[in-house]
Design a protein around this motif. Structure first.
Motif, short mmCIF file in Angstrom:
data_model
loop_
_atom_site.label_atom_id
_atom_site.label_comp_id
_atom_site.label_asym_id
_atom_site.label_seq_id
_atom_site.Cartn_x
_atom_site.Cartn_y
_atom_site.Cartn_z
N ASP A 93 0.85 -1.22 0.00
CA ASP A 93 0.06 -0.11 -0.05
C ASP A 93 0.91 1.26 0.01
O ASP A 93 2.10 1.27 -0.02
N ARG A 94 0.32 2.49 0.03
CA ARG A 94 0.81 3.77 -0.05
C ARG A 94 2.22 3.80 1.16
O ARG A 94 2.95 4.72 1.01
N TRP B 89 0.52 -0.86 -7.24
CA TRP B 89 0.77 0.39 -6.23
C TRP B 89 -0.42 0.92 -6.00
O TRP B 89 -1.52 1.30 -6.94
N GLN B 90 -0.78 1.67 -4.69
CA GLN B 90 -1.74 2.48 -4.45
C GLN B 90 -1.53 3.89 -4.92
O GLN B 90 -0.44 4.25 -4.82
N ASP B 91 -2.54 4.43 -5.54
CA ASP B 91 -2.44 5.76 -6.09
C ASP B 91 -3.04 6.85 -5.05
O ASP B 91 -3.97 6.92 -4.74
N PRO B 92 -2.10 7.70 -4.67
CA PRO B 92 -2.24 8.62 -3.48
C PRO B 92 -3.06 9.95 -4.13
O PRO B 92 -3.36 10.60 -3.19
#
Length: 244
Positions: free
Chosen positions: A45-46, A104-107
């Motif tokens: 996660d981020r 990937w997590q997109d912030p």
């Protein structure tokens, strides 16, 4: 999840131009599927923590696999350099890497994105797919997600136009001269299925214009390319460049 047919089995959502590209050059390979159940896929996660893949990411990967995985096709490109015309073909491969796929997590946009093969060339960037359906990249292998196209079908449609106009006459002038000439050309109609906010195709029977913005947020630039066919189109472009 609702089952969807592979794009080669049901290309009906594509234009006739894109369907022709897949009929001529498309094929389907059957790569190895996930080595372990996708439900066991773990991603970071981020914050960098290793977590079970969220449902939205699993759904997007499975949808990509059903609709596109194994798709291969060739896109012709043409250009003029020092008065000489050149043409080349580039391969596109629609696969991810199973549970080894980077995700990937997109912030910024929210959701997630994952890596796929994409264009078969040596490159410093990753080709990415977002859980919102968009196609993206990171330009140096470590940058945030940069949108490239709003959907995979938009990308295929743009490839189909690139391929179709490759047999036309490519005009060598770039930079501000090409921008000015493109703006002077009349009678061109935007091709919505192959266009979006940062990339636009305009077309007539004799002239094609591709107008796009760079992916680099730090050094934004505009790229315009022009093609023509038959004497009518050649004359229109010469007039647009002010050469009579």
């Amino acid at each position: 999840m609702k089952y969807r047919m592979h794009i080669l089995d049901d290309p009906s959502e594509l234009s006739e131009r894109a369907q022709d590209l897949l009929r001529r050059t498309g094929r389907r390979e059957r790569p190895v599927r996930f080595e372990v159940p996708i439900e066991m896929w773990r991603v970071r996660d981020r914050t960098g923590r290793l977590v079970p893949a969220p449902l939205e990411l699993i759904i997007r990967c499975e949808g990509f696999e059903q609709r596109f995985r194994g798709l291969r096709y060739q896109v012709r490109h043409s250009w003029t350099l020092d008065g000489e015309r050149y043409e080349t073909g580039r391969s596109w491969e629609y696969d991810h890497f199973g549970v080894k796929t980077g995700a990937w997590q997109d912030p910024v946009r929210g959701g997630w994105y994952f890596e796929w093969l994409g264009e078969r060339v040596s490159k410093p960037c990753r080709d990415l797919l977002h859980t919102d359906g968009g196609v993206g990249t990171d330009v140096d292998g470590g940058s945030p997600y940069l949108p490239v196209a709003p959907s995979v079908t938009h990308l295929i449609e743009s490839h189909a136009l690139t391929d179709a106009v490759s047999v036309w006459r490519p005009w060598p002038v770039a930079g501000s001269a090409a921008v000015s000439a493109a703006e002077a050309l009349g009678g061109l109609v935007e091709v919505p299925e192959a266009s979006w906010e940062t990339s636009r195709w305009r077309l007539s029977d004799s002239v094609a214009v591709f107008d796009s913005e760079s992916w680099d947020r730090e050094n934004p630039s505009r790229r315009v390319r022009i093609w023509s066919r038959n004497e009518v189109g050649h004359r229109e472009v010469r007039n647009a460049f002010g050469s009579g």
